[in-house]
Design a protein around this motif. Structure first.
Motif, PDB file in Angstrom:
ATOM      1  N   ARG A  30      -1.623 -10.683   0.782  1.00 47.99           N
ATOM      2  CA  ARG A  30      -1.459 -10.680  -0.674  1.00 47.99           C
ATOM      3  C   ARG A  30      -1.914  -9.332  -1.219  1.00 47.99           C
ATOM      4  O   ARG A  30      -2.718  -8.645  -0.608  1.00 47.99           O
ATOM      5  N   VAL A  31      -1.399  -8.988  -2.385  1.00 47.92           N
ATOM      6  CA  VAL A  31      -1.804  -7.765  -3.066  1.00 47.92           C
ATOM      7  C   VAL A  31      -2.630  -8.176  -4.271  1.00 47.92           C
ATOM      8  O   VAL A  31      -2.174  -8.930  -5.121  1.00 47.92           O
ATOM      9  N   ALA A  32      -3.858  -7.700  -4.314  1.00 48.53           N
ATOM     10  CA  ALA A  32      -4.754  -8.051  -5.424  1.00 48.53           C
ATOM     11  C   ALA A  32      -5.313  -6.778  -6.045  1.00 48.53           C
ATOM     12  O   ALA A  32      -6.514  -6.586  -6.122  1.00 48.53           O
ATOM     13  N   ASP A  33      -4.418  -5.877  -6.446  1.00 47.79           N
ATOM     14  CA  ASP A  33      -4.872  -4.687  -7.158  1.00 47.79           C
ATOM     15  C   ASP A  33      -3.895  -4.366  -8.274  1.00 47.79           C
ATOM     16  O   ASP A  33      -2.869  -5.028  -8.424  1.00 47.79           O
ATOM     17  N   MET A  34      -4.177  -3.379  -9.039  1.00 48.83           N
ATOM     18  CA  MET A  34      -3.384  -3.087 -10.229  1.00 48.83           C
ATOM     19  C   MET A  34      -1.986  -2.563  -9.916  1.00 48.83           C
ATOM     20  O   MET A  34      -1.162  -2.462 -10.813  1.00 48.83           O
ATOM     21  N   SER A  35      -1.680  -2.251  -8.678  1.00 43.93           N
ATOM     22  CA  SER A  35      -0.316  -1.817  -8.354  1.00 43.93           C
ATOM     23  C   SER A  35       0.680  -2.956  -8.526  1.00 43.93           C
ATOM     24  O   SER A  35       1.879  -2.723  -8.651  1.00 43.93           O
ATOM     25  N   ALA A  36       0.201  -4.192  -8.544  1.00 46.77           N
ATOM     26  CA  ALA A  36       1.080  -5.351  -8.708  1.00 46.77           C
ATOM     27  C   ALA A  36       1.403  -5.647 -10.167  1.00 46.77           C
ATOM     28  O   ALA A  36       2.285  -6.436 -10.445  1.00 46.77           O
ATOM     29  N   VAL A  37       0.721  -5.000 -11.085  1.00 47.27           N
ATOM     30  CA  VAL A  37       0.925  -5.259 -12.511  1.00 47.27           C
ATOM     31  C   VAL A  37       2.086  -4.399 -13.013  1.00 47.27           C
ATOM     32  O   VAL A  37       2.052  -3.175 -12.878  1.00 47.27           O
ATOM     33  N   PRO A  38       3.118  -5.021 -13.582  1.00 43.55           N
ATOM     34  CA  PRO A  38       4.294  -4.249 -13.989  1.00 43.55           C
ATOM     35  C   PRO A  38       4.039  -3.296 -15.151  1.00 43.55           C
ATOM     36  O   PRO A  38       4.584  -2.207 -15.188  1.00 43.55           O
ATOM     37  N   ASP A  39       3.221  -3.679 -16.111  1.00 44.36           N
ATOM     38  CA  ASP A  39       2.921  -2.832 -17.268  1.00 44.36           C
ATOM     39  C   ASP A  39       1.416  -2.711 -17.416  1.00 44.36           C
ATOM     40  O   ASP A  39       0.753  -3.626 -17.907  1.00 44.36           O
ATOM     41  N   ILE A  40       0.876  -1.573 -16.999  1.00 47.58           N
ATOM     42  CA  ILE A  40      -0.570  -1.353 -17.080  1.00 47.58           C
ATOM     43  C   ILE A  40      -0.909  -0.850 -18.474  1.00 47.58           C
ATOM     44  O   ILE A  40      -0.255   0.058 -18.993  1.00 47.58           O
ATOM     45  N   ASN A  41      -1.937  -1.439 -19.075  1.00 45.08           N
ATOM     46  CA  ASN A  41      -2.322  -1.051 -20.432  1.00 45.08           C
ATOM     47  C   ASN A  41      -2.888   0.366 -20.455  1.00 45.08           C
ATOM     48  O   ASN A  41      -3.295   0.901 -19.436  1.00 45.08           O
ATOM     49  N   ALA A  42      -2.893   0.961 -21.612  1.00 46.10           N
ATOM     50  CA  ALA A  42      -3.361   2.336 -21.759  1.00 46.10           C
ATOM     51  C   ALA A  42      -4.889   2.420 -21.838  1.00 46.10           C
ATOM     52  O   ALA A  42      -5.448   3.497 -21.711  1.00 46.10           O
ATOM     53  N   GLY A  43      -5.542   1.303 -22.023  1.00 44.22           N
ATOM     54  CA  GLY A  43      -7.000   1.296 -22.149  1.00 44.22           C
ATOM     55  C   GLY A  43      -7.693   1.100 -20.807  1.00 44.22           C
ATOM     56  O   GLY A  43      -7.164   1.405 -19.749  1.00 44.22           O
ATOM     57  N   ASN A  44      -8.880   0.548 -20.873  1.00 46.05           N
ATOM     58  CA  ASN A  44      -9.672   0.297 -19.679  1.00 46.05           C
ATOM     59  C   ASN A  44      -9.008  -0.799 -18.843  1.00 46.05           C
ATOM     60  O   ASN A  44      -8.677  -1.864 -19.350  1.00 46.05           O
ATOM     61  N   THR A  45      -8.838  -0.556 -17.554  1.00 45.35           N
ATOM     62  CA  THR A  45      -8.175  -1.533 -16.678  1.00 45.35           C
ATOM     63  C   THR A  45      -9.160  -2.437 -15.945  1.00 45.35           C
ATOM     64  O   THR A  45      -8.750  -3.222 -15.099  1.00 45.35           O
ATOM     65  N   ASN A  46     -10.446  -2.346 -16.256  1.00 35.68           N
ATOM     66  CA  ASN A  46     -11.438  -3.148 -15.547  1.00 35.68           C
ATOM     67  C   ASN A  46     -11.218  -4.646 -15.744  1.00 35.68           C
ATOM     68  O   ASN A  46     -11.222  -5.415 -14.781  1.00 35.68           O
TER      69      ASN A  46
END
Length: 70
Positions: A36-52
């Protein structure tokens, strides 16, 4: 070990999408069992703010899938 950067995303998609590396509902990598992939590369639209916060939520959600509680 495979490393995926933000410029090389692991695309999520429906079963019929030939370009999708992940199945969207369960974060499973297609073709490779038990991965499984459990990191932000799997998110289609990453927000411009803090990704924590989104990264923490994604990790918790994927952990629930692995443990069978989600």
């Amino acid at each position: 070990m495979v490393s995926i950067t933000s410029s090389h995303q692991a695309r999520m998609g429906a079963d019929g999408d030939p370009m999708a590396a992940l199945d969207a509902p369960r974060m499973r990598v297609r073709v490779i069992e038990r991965l499984r992939v459990a990191d932000m590369s799997a998110v289609p639209d990453i927000n411009a703010g803090n990704t924590n916060a989104p990264a923490t939520m994604l990790g918790n959600r994927c952990a629930g899938f692995i443990l069978g509680t989600a």
